[in-house]
Write a protein that holds these residues in place. Structure first.
Motif, PDB file in Angstrom:
ATOM      1  N   ALA A 178       0.834  -1.211   0.000  1.00 14.65           N
ATOM      2  CA  ALA A 178       0.000   0.000   0.000  1.00 14.65           C
ATOM      3  C   ALA A 178       0.865   1.256   0.000  1.00 14.65           C
ATOM      4  CB  ALA A 178      -0.927  -0.011   1.212  1.00 14.65           C
ATOM      5  N   ILE A 179       1.973   1.218   0.725  1.00 17.35           N
ATOM      6  CA  ILE A 179       2.865   2.383   0.757  1.00 17.35           C
ATOM      7  C   ILE A 179       3.471   2.623  -0.630  1.00 17.35           C
ATOM      8  CG2 ILE A 179       5.048   3.280   1.694  1.00 17.35           C
ATOM      9  CD1 ILE A 179       4.318   1.898   4.360  1.00 17.35           C
ATOM     10  N   ILE A 180       3.883   1.535  -1.283  1.00 17.21           N
ATOM     11  CA  ILE A 180       4.462   1.672  -2.626  1.00 17.21           C
ATOM     12  C   ILE A 180       3.440   2.300  -3.572  1.00 17.21           C
ATOM     13  CG2 ILE A 180       5.348   0.384  -4.622  1.00 17.21           C
ATOM     14  CD1 ILE A 180       6.346  -1.701  -2.479  1.00 17.21           C
ATOM     15  N   LYS A 181       2.194   1.840  -3.479  1.00 16.34           N
ATOM     16  CA  LYS A 181       1.136   2.406  -4.327  1.00 16.34           C
ATOM     17  C   LYS A 181       0.984   3.897  -4.065  1.00 16.34           C
ATOM     18  CE  LYS A 181      -0.989  -0.896  -6.756  1.00 16.34           C
ATOM     19  NZ  LYS A 181      -0.501  -0.936  -8.125  1.00 16.34           N
ATOM     20  N   LEU A 182       0.924   4.255  -2.788  1.00 19.15           N
ATOM     21  CA  LEU A 182       0.743   5.670  -2.445  1.00 19.15           C
ATOM     22  C   LEU A 182       1.910   6.512  -2.948  1.00 19.15           C
ATOM     23  CD1 LEU A 182      -0.818   7.866  -0.479  1.00 19.15           C
ATOM     24  CD2 LEU A 182       1.168   7.449   0.952  1.00 19.15           C
ATOM     25  N   LYS A 183       3.124   6.044  -2.697  1.00 20.76           N
ATOM     26  CA  LYS A 183       4.289   6.823  -3.088  1.00 20.76           C
ATOM     27  C   LYS A 183       4.361   6.968  -4.609  1.00 20.76           C
ATOM     28  CE  LYS A 183       5.635   7.274   1.152  1.00 20.76           C
ATOM     29  NZ  LYS A 183       5.579   8.535   1.884  1.00 20.76           N
ATOM     30  N   SER A 184       3.942   5.942  -5.336  1.00 21.82           N
ATOM     31  CA  SER A 184       3.990   6.101  -6.784  1.00 21.82           C
ATOM     32  C   SER A 184       2.866   7.010  -7.263  1.00 21.82           C
ATOM     33  CB  SER A 184       3.994   4.750  -7.498  1.00 21.82           C
ATOM     34  OG  SER A 184       2.921   3.964  -7.084  1.00 21.82           O
TER      35      SER A 184
ATOM     36  N   ALA B  24       7.762  -4.875  -2.772  1.00 20.66           N
ATOM     37  CA  ALA B  24       7.301  -5.165  -1.402  1.00 20.66           C
ATOM     38  C   ALA B  24       7.943  -6.430  -0.849  1.00 20.66           C
ATOM     39  CB  ALA B  24       5.782  -5.298  -1.381  1.00 20.66           C
ATOM     40  N   ASN B  25       8.176  -7.394  -1.714  1.00 20.69           N
ATOM     41  CA  ASN B  25       8.782  -8.636  -1.263  1.00 20.69           C
ATOM     42  C   ASN B  25      10.269  -8.496  -1.000  1.00 20.69           C
ATOM     43  OD1 ASN B  25       7.254 -11.038  -0.864  1.00 20.69           O
ATOM     44  ND2 ASN B  25       6.519 -10.778  -2.962  1.00 20.69           N
ATOM     45  N   ASN B  26      10.886  -7.585  -1.717  1.00 21.35           N
ATOM     46  CA  ASN B  26      12.335  -7.523  -1.636  1.00 21.35           C
ATOM     47  C   ASN B  26      12.893  -6.403  -0.783  1.00 21.35           C
ATOM     48  OD1 ASN B  26      13.656  -9.669  -3.375  1.00 21.35           O
ATOM     49  ND2 ASN B  26      11.903  -8.974  -4.571  1.00 21.35           N
ATOM     50  N   ILE B  27      12.113  -5.393  -0.570  1.00 21.04           N
ATOM     51  CA  ILE B  27      12.589  -4.332   0.307  1.00 21.04           C
ATOM     52  C   ILE B  27      11.695  -4.341   1.521  1.00 21.04           C
ATOM     53  CG2 ILE B  27      12.986  -1.855   0.583  1.00 21.04           C
ATOM     54  CD1 ILE B  27      13.741  -1.733  -2.258  1.00 21.04           C
ATOM     55  N   ASN B  28      12.235  -4.835   2.608  1.00 26.33           N
ATOM     56  CA  ASN B  28      11.340  -4.983   3.740  1.00 26.33           C
ATOM     57  C   ASN B  28      11.927  -4.424   5.015  1.00 26.33           C
ATOM     58  OD1 ASN B  28      13.267  -7.018   3.892  1.00 26.33           O
ATOM     59  ND2 ASN B  28      11.881  -8.412   2.859  1.00 26.33           N
ATOM     60  N   THR B  29      12.976  -3.648   4.874  1.00 26.21           N
ATOM     61  CA  THR B  29      13.548  -3.095   6.090  1.00 26.21           C
ATOM     62  C   THR B  29      12.865  -1.815   6.494  1.00 26.21           C
ATOM     63  OG1 THR B  29      15.233  -2.331   4.609  1.00 26.21           O
ATOM     64  CG2 THR B  29      15.825  -4.093   6.138  1.00 26.21           C
TER      65      THR B  29
ATOM     66  N   ARG C 266      11.632   4.245   4.105  1.00 26.64           N
ATOM     67  CA  ARG C 266      12.413   5.188   3.314  1.00 26.64           C
ATOM     68  C   ARG C 266      13.004   4.481   2.097  1.00 26.64           C
ATOM     69  NH1 ARG C 266      15.797   7.948   7.156  1.00 26.64           N
ATOM     70  NH2 ARG C 266      13.941   9.153   7.632  1.00 26.64           N
ATOM     71  N   GLU C 267      13.391   3.222   2.278  1.00 31.52           N
ATOM     72  CA  GLU C 267      13.946   2.486   1.147  1.00 31.52           C
ATOM     73  C   GLU C 267      12.884   2.113   0.117  1.00 31.52           C
ATOM     74  OE1 GLU C 267      16.319  -0.693   2.612  1.00 31.52           O
ATOM     75  OE2 GLU C 267      17.760   0.724   3.467  1.00 31.52           O
ATOM     76  N   LEU C 268      11.682   1.871   0.589  1.00 31.17           N
ATOM     77  CA  LEU C 268      10.590   1.610  -0.362  1.00 31.17           C
ATOM     78  C   LEU C 268      10.399   2.838  -1.236  1.00 31.17           C
ATOM     79  CD1 LEU C 268       7.733   0.051   1.820  1.00 31.17           C
ATOM     80  CD2 LEU C 268       9.200  -1.120   0.185  1.00 31.17           C
ATOM     81  N   GLU C 269      10.397   3.985  -0.577  1.00 25.12           N
ATOM     82  CA  GLU C 269      10.248   5.242  -1.287  1.00 25.12           C
ATOM     83  C   GLU C 269      11.389   5.433  -2.281  1.00 25.12           C
ATOM     84  OE1 GLU C 269       9.858   8.235   1.810  1.00 25.12           O
ATOM     85  OE2 GLU C 269       8.660   9.430   0.436  1.00 25.12           O
ATOM     86  N   GLY C 270      12.584   5.102  -1.840  1.00 27.32           N
ATOM     87  CA  GLY C 270      13.763   5.225  -2.689  1.00 27.32           C
ATOM     88  C   GLY C 270      13.619   4.374  -3.944  1.00 27.32           C
ATOM     89  N   ALA C 271      13.090   3.163  -3.773  1.00 24.37           N
ATOM     90  CA  ALA C 271      12.930   2.269  -4.917  1.00 24.37           C
ATOM     91  C   ALA C 271      11.930   2.864  -5.909  1.00 24.37           C
ATOM     92  CB  ALA C 271      12.458   0.901  -4.444  1.00 24.37           C
TER      93      ALA C 271
ATOM     94  N   ARG D 229      11.151   6.011  -6.316  1.00 21.54           N
ATOM     95  CA  ARG D 229      11.777   7.173  -6.965  1.00 21.54           C
ATOM     96  C   ARG D 229      12.769   6.754  -8.043  1.00 21.54           C
ATOM     97  NH1 ARG D 229      12.634  10.308  -2.250  1.00 21.54           N
ATOM     98  NH2 ARG D 229      10.653  11.323  -1.805  1.00 21.54           N
ATOM     99  N   THR D 230      13.571   5.733  -7.718  1.00 18.55           N
ATOM    100  CA  THR D 230      14.558   5.269  -8.686  1.00 18.55           C
ATOM    101  C   THR D 230      13.856   4.806  -9.961  1.00 18.55           C
ATOM    102  OG1 THR D 230      15.877   4.500  -6.834  1.00 18.55           O
ATOM    103  CG2 THR D 230      16.502   3.679  -8.996  1.00 18.55           C
ATOM    104  N   LEU D 231      12.795   4.022  -9.789  1.00 18.46           N
ATOM    105  CA  LEU D 231      12.061   3.551 -10.966  1.00 18.46           C
ATOM    106  C   LEU D 231      11.461   4.719 -11.726  1.00 18.46           C
ATOM    107  CD1 LEU D 231      10.096   0.401  -9.779  1.00 18.46           C
ATOM    108  CD2 LEU D 231      12.049   0.499 -11.319  1.00 18.46           C
ATOM    109  N   HIS D 232      10.933   5.678 -10.983  1.00 19.61           N
ATOM    110  CA  HIS D 232      10.284   6.799 -11.625  1.00 19.61           C
ATOM    111  C   HIS D 232      11.271   7.638 -12.435  1.00 19.61           C
ATOM    112  CE1 HIS D 232       8.510  10.971 -11.640  1.00 19.61           C
ATOM    113  NE2 HIS D 232       7.613  10.267 -12.303  1.00 19.61           N
ATOM    114  N   SER D 233      12.441   7.894 -11.871  1.00 20.09           N
ATOM    115  CA  SER D 233      13.348   8.753 -12.625  1.00 20.09           C
ATOM    116  C   SER D 233      13.879   8.002 -13.831  1.00 20.09           C
ATOM    117  CB  SER D 233      14.471   9.326 -11.759  1.00 20.09           C
ATOM    118  OG  SER D 233      15.064   8.320 -11.029  1.00 20.09           O
TER     119      SER D 233
END
Ligand code: ADP
Ligand code: MG
Length: 454
Positions: free
Chosen positions: A286-292, A308-313, A316-321, A323-327
């Motif tokens: 849900a956070i990934i959806k919101l941030k995108s 979501a499966n791979n970044i689970n710490t 902030r890192e979810l957000e980073g991922a 952003r990276t995809l977006h740019s």
């Protein structure tokens, strides 16, 4: 808007803006500078609201503006470039509200809050439910705050700053108690040290005492600073006695912060101490959806689940991922994003975290969790418990590692790759259905993995 404006104006003023949030009939538009905001408000807000009404089939839509602090350098002054939230709606007459707004903006700046942190754009889920609910209670009812002080603790990037700032923003926006102050603890320590040096500590204390709400972020930083703690204790007492609300965050429970004054600990215990933990799979998705969405970027479910499966710490890192995809996506002229491309782009980010994790370690963690001998995972035993443990371990290996199903099978007593895929698929289905038992086991184990492989 393009239809209504000449091209030059559209490119100069509308193109650089972004809709970052929508909640029912309100949208929030991020603008690059105050100049943009003023101009858009003066020239185009009416037509923008009309268009919005039409699009949303609503007759009362509203536009809020958010000035992007990263690009708002107009005054070259840090104080002035803080983000400001300004409310505007179709029927707000600009001249009438102008004075009020400027006054409000000035007041808001003094709070040192960041308007991008609100309750609306915070995803509630397993891990932060209690912290969210308590924070919201305080924000909703600051006059008779049920918890004072309130302290939120937990690991990095899990939303502590977001939540405490959301409290400050809500109180500032909704009530007349708008003397709010947000301080990072290093700033607070600096202020104390300087005011002791300049012999203005009493004045500083008076300044703090008058605040309705005071937020101090990351208090673990002043643990070893005796003098600051001592002053903080007295400041705490006087704010408390003046019915001010005190909101704090730290990385650990106060009892576990080294060298924290006993008197402070006992004061904190009078209020509410609550934690934030890493979000579970569903919350992460849900956070990934919101941030995108905030970036106006549509990620399909497969990519969302991959992240979501791979970044689970941490969040902030979810957000980073995202952003990276977006740019990457914008750089590539918005060429459509496939899962394979997303994996490539995120490879560095994900494999870096996974260097310490391998099949053997997953087997250790899982067998430990189930309290069974590790050998059983490799054996042919099919009791429910062992079969569950094995399937979960296989699922974790497929989602957490870059190993092939062949190699995973080999490590599970020479099983065939199709056995691994089958087991992994089964667990994924149970997780999708939110099977309570498997979901809980999965989250607990993932949590352990995160702790052990940071
Ligand atoms: P902390 O203070 O605990 O280190 P932050 O509050 O700075 O963490 O959060 C890091 C980033 O993750 C921020 O951009 C924040 O908006 C975002 N974030 C954290 N938790 C959530 C959540 N539950 N929903 C939406 N965004 C979140
Ligand atoms: Mg923080």
């Amino acid at each position: 808007m393009k239809k209504h404006l000449v091209e030059g104006s559209f490119n100069a003023f509308i193109l650089p803006t972004k809709i970052i949030l929508r909640s029912e009939n309100k949208i929030t538009m991020m603008v690059p500078s105050r100049m943009h905001m003023d101009f858009i408000k003066a020239q185009y807000s009416k037509v923008a609201v009309e268009i919005l009404n039409e699009l949303l089939s609503d007759d009362k839509s509203e536009i809020k503006y958010l000035i992007d602090p990263d690009t708002n350098f107009e005054l070259g002054n840090e104080e002035e470039s803080k983000t400001v939230f300004v409310h505007n709606s179709e029927n707000a007459e600009v001249p009438k509200t102008e004075g009020l707004e400027t006054q409000n903006i000035a007041k808001y700046k003094k709070t040192k809050l960041n308007p991008k942190y609100t309750f609306d754009n915070f995803i509630q889920g397993d891990g932060n439910e209690i912290a969210y609910a308590s924070a919201f209670q305080v924000a909703k009812n600051p006059k008779n705050s049920p918890y004072n002080p309130i302290l939120i603790y937990g690991g990095v990037g899990l939303g502590k700053t977001h939540l405490v700032q959301a409290i400050g923003n809500k109180i500032f926006n909704d009530t007349k108690m708008n003397s709010v102050l947000y301080l990072k603890s290093d700033q607070f320590v600096n202020d104390i040290v300087n005011s002791i040096k300049d012999k203005t500590i009493d004045k500083y204390k008076d300044f703090l005492k008058e605040k309705d709400v005071i937020i101090i972020d990351d208090i673990q930083f002043f643990a070893r600073r005796e003098k600051s703690q001592e002053e903080f204790f007295h400041i705490f007492e006087s704010i408390y006695q003046n019915d001010g609300i005190i909101i704090l965050t730290s990385d650990f429970h106060p009892k576990e912060i080294h060298d924290l004054d006993e008197r402070l600990i006992s004061r904190f215990l009078m209020g509410l101490i609550t934690d934030v933990r890493p979000p579970d799979l569903e919350t992460r998705a849900a956070i990934i959806k919101l941030k995108s969405e905030e970036l106006g970027f549509d990620l399909n479910d497969e990519i969302t689940m991959y992240i979501a499966n791979n970044i689970n710490t941490n969040v902030r890192e979810l957000e980073g991922a995202v952003r990276t995809l977006h740019s990457n996506y914008t750089l590539n002229q918005n060429e459509s994003l496939t899962i394979q491309k997303a994996k490539d782009v995120l490879r560095g980010l994900i494999s870096q975290k996974k260097v310490t994790l391998n099949i053997d370690k997953i087997q250790d963690i899982v067998s430990d969790y189930f309290q069974i001998k590790k050998d059983l995972l490799m054996s042919k035993t099919r009791t429910k418990e062992v079969a569950d443990a094995r399937a979960i371990a296989m699922y974790l290996c497929t989602t957490q590692l870059n190993s092939t199903t062949q190699s995973i099978g080999a490590h599970f007593g020479g099983r065939d790759h199709s056995t691994v895929s089958h087991a992994a698929k089964k667990i994924q289905e149970l997780l999708n259905e939110k099977d309570p038992e498997i979901s809980k086991i999965y989250d607990d184990i993932l949590h352990t993995i995160n702790l052990l492989t940071y």
